[in-house]
Design a protein around this motif. Structure first.
Motif, PDB file in Angstrom:
ATOM      1  N   GLU A 252      27.954  45.080  90.600  1.00 47.17           N
ATOM      2  CA  GLU A 252      29.138  44.216  90.656  1.00 47.17           C
ATOM      3  C   GLU A 252      29.512  43.935  92.111  1.00 47.17           C
ATOM      4  O   GLU A 252      30.451  43.200  92.377  1.00 47.17           O
ATOM      5  CB  GLU A 252      30.324  44.909  89.949  1.00 47.17           C
ATOM      6  N   ASN A 253      28.757  44.532  93.027  1.00 46.39           N
ATOM      7  CA  ASN A 253      29.028  44.370  94.458  1.00 46.39           C
ATOM      8  C   ASN A 253      28.602  42.975  94.912  1.00 46.39           C
ATOM      9  O   ASN A 253      27.417  42.631  94.882  1.00 46.39           O
ATOM     10  CB  ASN A 253      28.261  45.449  95.245  1.00 46.39           C
ATOM     11  N   GLU A 254      29.584  42.148  95.334  1.00 42.08           N
ATOM     12  CA  GLU A 254      29.298  40.763  95.677  1.00 42.08           C
ATOM     13  C   GLU A 254      28.417  40.643  96.917  1.00 42.08           C
ATOM     14  O   GLU A 254      27.591  39.723  97.013  1.00 42.08           O
ATOM     15  CB  GLU A 254      30.610  39.989  95.900  1.00 42.08           C
ATOM     16  N   ILE A 255      28.591  41.556  97.869  1.00 44.66           N
ATOM     17  CA  ILE A 255      27.754  41.526  99.083  1.00 44.66           C
ATOM     18  C   ILE A 255      26.307  41.811  98.707  1.00 44.66           C
ATOM     19  O   ILE A 255      25.380  41.123  99.164  1.00 44.66           O
ATOM     20  CB  ILE A 255      28.269  42.546 100.120  1.00 44.66           C
ATOM     21  N   LEU A 256      26.121  42.832  97.855  1.00 48.60           N
ATOM     22  CA  LEU A 256      24.765  43.169  97.424  1.00 48.60           C
ATOM     23  C   LEU A 256      24.160  42.029  96.604  1.00 48.60           C
ATOM     24  O   LEU A 256      22.974  41.714  96.759  1.00 48.60           O
ATOM     25  CB  LEU A 256      24.771  44.459  96.609  1.00 48.60           C
ATOM     26  N   LYS A 257      24.972  41.377  95.763  1.00 46.91           N
ATOM     27  CA  LYS A 257      24.478  40.242  94.966  1.00 46.91           C
ATOM     28  C   LYS A 257      23.968  39.133  95.878  1.00 46.91           C
ATOM     29  O   LYS A 257      22.919  38.529  95.605  1.00 46.91           O
ATOM     30  CB  LYS A 257      25.588  39.717  94.055  1.00 46.91           C
ATOM     31  N   ALA A 258      24.701  38.879  96.960  1.00 47.58           N
ATOM     32  CA  ALA A 258      24.280  37.834  97.892  1.00 47.58           C
ATOM     33  C   ALA A 258      22.960  38.190  98.544  1.00 47.58           C
ATOM     34  O   ALA A 258      22.077  37.341  98.743  1.00 47.58           O
ATOM     35  CB  ALA A 258      25.360  37.621  98.945  1.00 47.58           C
ATOM     36  N   GLN A 259      22.799  39.484  98.882  1.00 44.08           N
ATOM     37  CA  GLN A 259      21.544  39.940  99.481  1.00 44.08           C
ATOM     38  C   GLN A 259      20.387  39.816  98.506  1.00 44.08           C
ATOM     39  O   GLN A 259      19.280  39.410  98.876  1.00 44.08           O
ATOM     40  CB  GLN A 259      21.694  41.403  99.946  1.00 44.08           C
ATOM     41  N   ILE A 260      20.657  40.130  97.227  1.00 46.34           N
ATOM     42  CA  ILE A 260      19.617  40.027  96.206  1.00 46.34           C
ATOM     43  C   ILE A 260      19.201  38.558  95.999  1.00 46.34           C
ATOM     44  O   ILE A 260      17.996  38.244  95.925  1.00 46.34           O
ATOM     45  CB  ILE A 260      20.105  40.648  94.879  1.00 46.34           C
ATOM     46  N   LYS A 261      20.185  37.681  95.958  1.00 50.00           N
ATOM     47  CA  LYS A 261      19.894  36.254  95.756  1.00 50.00           C
ATOM     48  C   LYS A 261      19.090  35.664  96.902  1.00 50.00           C
ATOM     49  O   LYS A 261      18.338  34.700  96.724  1.00 50.00           O
ATOM     50  CB  LYS A 261      21.212  35.477  95.600  1.00 50.00           C
ATOM     51  N   SER A 262      19.239  36.248  98.093  1.00 52.32           N
ATOM     52  CA  SER A 262      18.518  35.743  99.271  1.00 52.32           C
ATOM     53  C   SER A 262      17.009  35.856  99.100  1.00 52.32           C
ATOM     54  O   SER A 262      16.241  35.149  99.767  1.00 52.32           O
ATOM     55  CB  SER A 262      18.960  36.477 100.544  1.00 52.32           C
ATOM     56  N   PHE A 263      16.558  36.728  98.209  1.00 49.82           N
ATOM     57  CA  PHE A 263      15.110  36.890  97.981  1.00 49.82           C
ATOM     58  C   PHE A 263      14.528  35.690  97.215  1.00 49.82           C
ATOM     59  O   PHE A 263      13.310  35.552  97.134  1.00 49.82           O
ATOM     60  CB  PHE A 263      14.829  38.181  97.212  1.00 49.82           C
ATOM     61  N   LEU A 264      15.393  34.838  96.666  1.00 47.77           N
ATOM     62  CA  LEU A 264      14.897  33.643  95.975  1.00 47.77           C
ATOM     63  C   LEU A 264      14.523  32.536  96.932  1.00 47.77           C
ATOM     64  O   LEU A 264      13.823  31.592  96.586  1.00 47.77           O
ATOM     65  CB  LEU A 264      15.982  33.115  95.008  1.00 47.77           C
ATOM     66  N   ASN A 265      15.026  32.639  98.171  1.00 49.89           N
ATOM     67  CA  ASN A 265      14.792  31.598  99.168  1.00 49.89           C
ATOM     68  C   ASN A 265      13.381  31.695  99.764  1.00 49.89           C
ATOM     69  O   ASN A 265      12.821  32.763  99.879  1.00 49.89           O
ATOM     70  CB  ASN A 265      15.820  31.685 100.292  1.00 49.89           C
TER      71      ASN A 265
ATOM     72  N   GLU B 290      12.313  34.548  89.656  1.00 46.86           N
ATOM     73  CA  GLU B 290      13.727  34.319  89.379  1.00 46.86           C
ATOM     74  C   GLU B 290      14.220  35.170  88.212  1.00 46.86           C
ATOM     75  O   GLU B 290      15.349  35.690  88.236  1.00 46.86           O
ATOM     76  CB  GLU B 290      13.973  32.836  89.074  1.00 46.86           C
ATOM     77  N   ALA B 291      13.397  35.353  87.207  1.00 44.38           N
ATOM     78  CA  ALA B 291      13.798  36.152  86.046  1.00 44.38           C
ATOM     79  C   ALA B 291      14.082  37.597  86.446  1.00 44.38           C
ATOM     80  O   ALA B 291      15.070  38.203  85.995  1.00 44.38           O
ATOM     81  CB  ALA B 291      12.712  36.099  84.978  1.00 44.38           C
ATOM     82  N   LEU B 292      13.229  38.152  87.291  1.00 46.36           N
ATOM     83  CA  LEU B 292      13.419  39.534  87.731  1.00 46.36           C
ATOM     84  C   LEU B 292      14.663  39.649  88.616  1.00 46.36           C
ATOM     85  O   LEU B 292      15.441  40.597  88.483  1.00 46.36           O
ATOM     86  CB  LEU B 292      12.182  40.022  88.491  1.00 46.36           C
ATOM     87  N   ILE B 293      14.858  38.667  89.510  1.00 52.59           N
ATOM     88  CA  ILE B 293      16.038  38.676  90.370  1.00 52.59           C
ATOM     89  C   ILE B 293      17.309  38.653  89.521  1.00 52.59           C
ATOM     90  O   ILE B 293      18.261  39.399  89.768  1.00 52.59           O
ATOM     91  CB  ILE B 293      16.027  37.469  91.335  1.00 52.59           C
ATOM     92  N   ASN B 294      17.334  37.788  88.507  1.00 52.05           N
ATOM     93  CA  ASN B 294      18.512  37.700  87.639  1.00 52.05           C
ATOM     94  C   ASN B 294      18.771  38.996  86.892  1.00 52.05           C
ATOM     95  O   ASN B 294      19.910  39.398  86.673  1.00 52.05           O
ATOM     96  CB  ASN B 294      18.351  36.542  86.649  1.00 52.05           C
ATOM     97  N   LYS B 295      17.674  39.670  86.532  1.00 51.53           N
ATOM     98  CA  LYS B 295      17.800  40.957  85.858  1.00 51.53           C
ATOM     99  C   LYS B 295      18.392  42.007  86.803  1.00 51.53           C
ATOM    100  O   LYS B 295      19.250  42.806  86.415  1.00 51.53           O
ATOM    101  CB  LYS B 295      16.427  41.405  85.349  1.00 51.53           C
ATOM    102  N   ILE B 296      17.943  41.964  88.047  1.00 54.23           N
ATOM    103  CA  ILE B 296      18.439  42.922  89.038  1.00 54.23           C
ATOM    104  C   ILE B 296      19.914  42.670  89.343  1.00 54.23           C
ATOM    105  O   ILE B 296      20.693  43.609  89.561  1.00 54.23           O
ATOM    106  CB  ILE B 296      17.596  42.838  90.327  1.00 54.23           C
ATOM    107  N   LEU B 297      20.322  41.411  89.327  1.00 57.32           N
ATOM    108  CA  LEU B 297      21.719  41.068  89.610  1.00 57.32           C
ATOM    109  C   LEU B 297      22.674  41.708  88.619  1.00 57.32           C
ATOM    110  O   LEU B 297      23.831  41.983  88.940  1.00 57.32           O
ATOM    111  CB  LEU B 297      21.900  39.547  89.605  1.00 57.32           C
ATOM    112  N   LEU B 298      22.194  41.979  87.412  1.00 59.51           N
ATOM    113  CA  LEU B 298      23.035  42.590  86.387  1.00 59.51           C
ATOM    114  C   LEU B 298      23.311  44.061  86.677  1.00 59.51           C
ATOM    115  O   LEU B 298      24.198  44.659  86.055  1.00 59.51           O
ATOM    116  CB  LEU B 298      22.363  42.457  85.015  1.00 59.51           C
ATOM    117  N   LYS B 299      22.588  44.638  87.641  1.00 58.89           N
ATOM    118  CA  LYS B 299      22.726  46.057  87.921  1.00 58.89           C
ATOM    119  C   LYS B 299      23.901  46.360  88.850  1.00 58.89           C
ATOM    120  O   LYS B 299      24.214  47.526  89.095  1.00 58.89           O
ATOM    121  CB  LYS B 299      21.432  46.603  88.554  1.00 58.89           C
TER     122      LYS B 299
END
Length: 404
Positions: free
Chosen positions: A391-404, A380-389
């Motif tokens: 501002e694209n909301e679609i890409l953020k949703a795709q990145i968050k999907s890796f937590l599931n 989760e820490a790495l995912i949150n770090k990547i999310l900061l890279k």
């Protein structure tokens, strides 16, 4: 071969008189139905058969029946357009020119295409104002014919304007891609460099790579010693192999001198291409979903290439090649390295982390996530770090999907 039409079956007969009689029947009787069937079956015919058919069709036209050709103009065929255009040029009269001008103004899209090609062959510059209206036609043959008219008859204004669009930062990607298409169809090789600059800096797509190859083939680029251009364009092509790019296409390129070029290159990207091609040729041979499209001869060629690639990659240190690729500033080196790592489920961690730190490319970020996921290196820490890279909301949703 049975084409499902008696006249067409006669048209491809090995008997010369039968084939010639069938061609005469089509022309004399304005057999548009048979011509339409021929056009529909064209992709299944060998080139030498098409050449024979075209020769007989053209030979069937004479001073008594050439006006029948006007009945065929609603069916456009790049393969058989000579059947229409060659005789109309040969038997050209003021009446024929008037008829073709009417088609140019009021005809169907297919009729306008033939008319444009007709006046291009005649070198009639007076049709410029009419023809330029079709430069963005939705019917691709009409668009291409209109651009060819400008190119062949020396009209340069639109060419220069499209070059300016590529260099204009205020223009969006759609406008620039439209200009790339125009410039490629125009056929002036001086457009290669500005299109390549667009390709390498803004749009690395297979579409743009193909347009570049329309202007200069790999064999031409090899002669010009354009190593970077060759490797980057080829990378774009092979990243679509085998899903969108066929083995036949890859085989053609390799036989064009690319295989030897890759072996002689000292560029790390060349080695990555060889590793990637080895994986993909192995895939098309082993996976029925791909091998089903290969003929017996194709499979033989694929096995030969697979064996040659296997020997070629022995001279490279794979892990070193991949590490260098991940550390490179070249987009294609990054992507190919990540693709190979994913394909072979290799464990390379530190170089991937380093690439993640410096990249802002969305595609590369997603590829890195898949690689780290397969290595169980995501948290989760790495995912949150990547999310900061991003501002694209679609890409953020795709990145968050890796937590599931």
């Amino acid at each position: 071969m049975n084409l499902g039409n008696k006249t067409l079956d006669n048209l491809i007969s090995k008997d010369f008189n039968t084939a010639r009689s069938a061609a005469s029947y089509i022309t004399d009787n304005s057999d548009v139905e048979a011509f339409l069937a021929l056009v529909m079956k064209s992709e299944f015919l060998f080139d030498f058969i098409k050449e024979k058919i075209l020769k007989n069709l053209i030979g069937s036209v004479n001073e008594k029946n050439y006006k029948n050709l006007f009945n065929f103009l609603k069916i456009y065929s790049d393969d058989f357009k000579g059947f229409i255009l060659t005789p109309l040029i040969q038997f050209k009269t003021p009446e024929v020119e008037d008829k073709m001008q009417k088609f140019l103004l009021e005809g169907s899209l297919e009729e306008k295409t033939y008319a444009t090609e007709f006046f291009t062959i005649l070198g009639d510059k007076t049709k410029y104002e009419i023809i330029k209206l079709n430069l963005n036609a939705d019917f691709e043959p009409l668009k291409i014919a209109s651009i060819n008219y400008l190119s062949n008859l020396g009209f340069r204004f639109e060419f220069e304007e499209n070059l300016k669009i590529l260099e204009d930062n205020s223009k969006d990607n759609f406008e620039k891609l439209t200009s790339v298409e125009f410039l490629a169809y125009f056929g002036d090789k001086s457009a290669f460099e500005p299109i390549y600059n667009y390709f390498i800096n803004e749009d690395n797509s297979y579409t743009v790579a193909n347009f570049l190859l329309d202007l200069k083939s790999f064999s031409t680029l090899i002669e010009e010693n354009k190593e970077d251009e060759i490797l980057n364009i080829l990378s774009s092509v092979i990243l679509n192999f085998p899903d969108s790019v066929s083995f036949q296409e890859i085989n053609y390129y390799l036989n064009e001198g690319l295989f030897e070029f890759l072996l002689e290159s000292e560029n790390n990207l060349a080695a990555l291409i060889l590793f990637y091609l080895k994986n993909k040729t192995g895939l098309i041979l082993d996976d029925e979903n791909y091998s089903i499209d290969l003929t017996k001869e194709n499979k033989k060629e694929a096995n030969i290439i697979n064996s040659k690639l296997n020997n070629a990659i022995q001279i490279f240190d794979k892990m070193e090649t991949l590490t260098l690729g991940l550390d490179s500033v070249n987009y294609f080196e990054n992507v190919l390295s990540l693709e190979i790592i994913k394909e072979e489920n290799l464990e390379i961690v530190e170089p991937i982390y380093n690439l993640l730190e410096k990249t802002t490319n969305n595609e590369i970020i997603m590829d890195i996530l898949y690689c780290l996921q397969s290595q169980n290196k995501l948290d989760e820490a790495l995912i949150n770090k990547i999310l900061l890279k991003t501002e694209n909301e679609i890409l953020k949703a795709q990145i968050k999907s890796f937590l599931n």
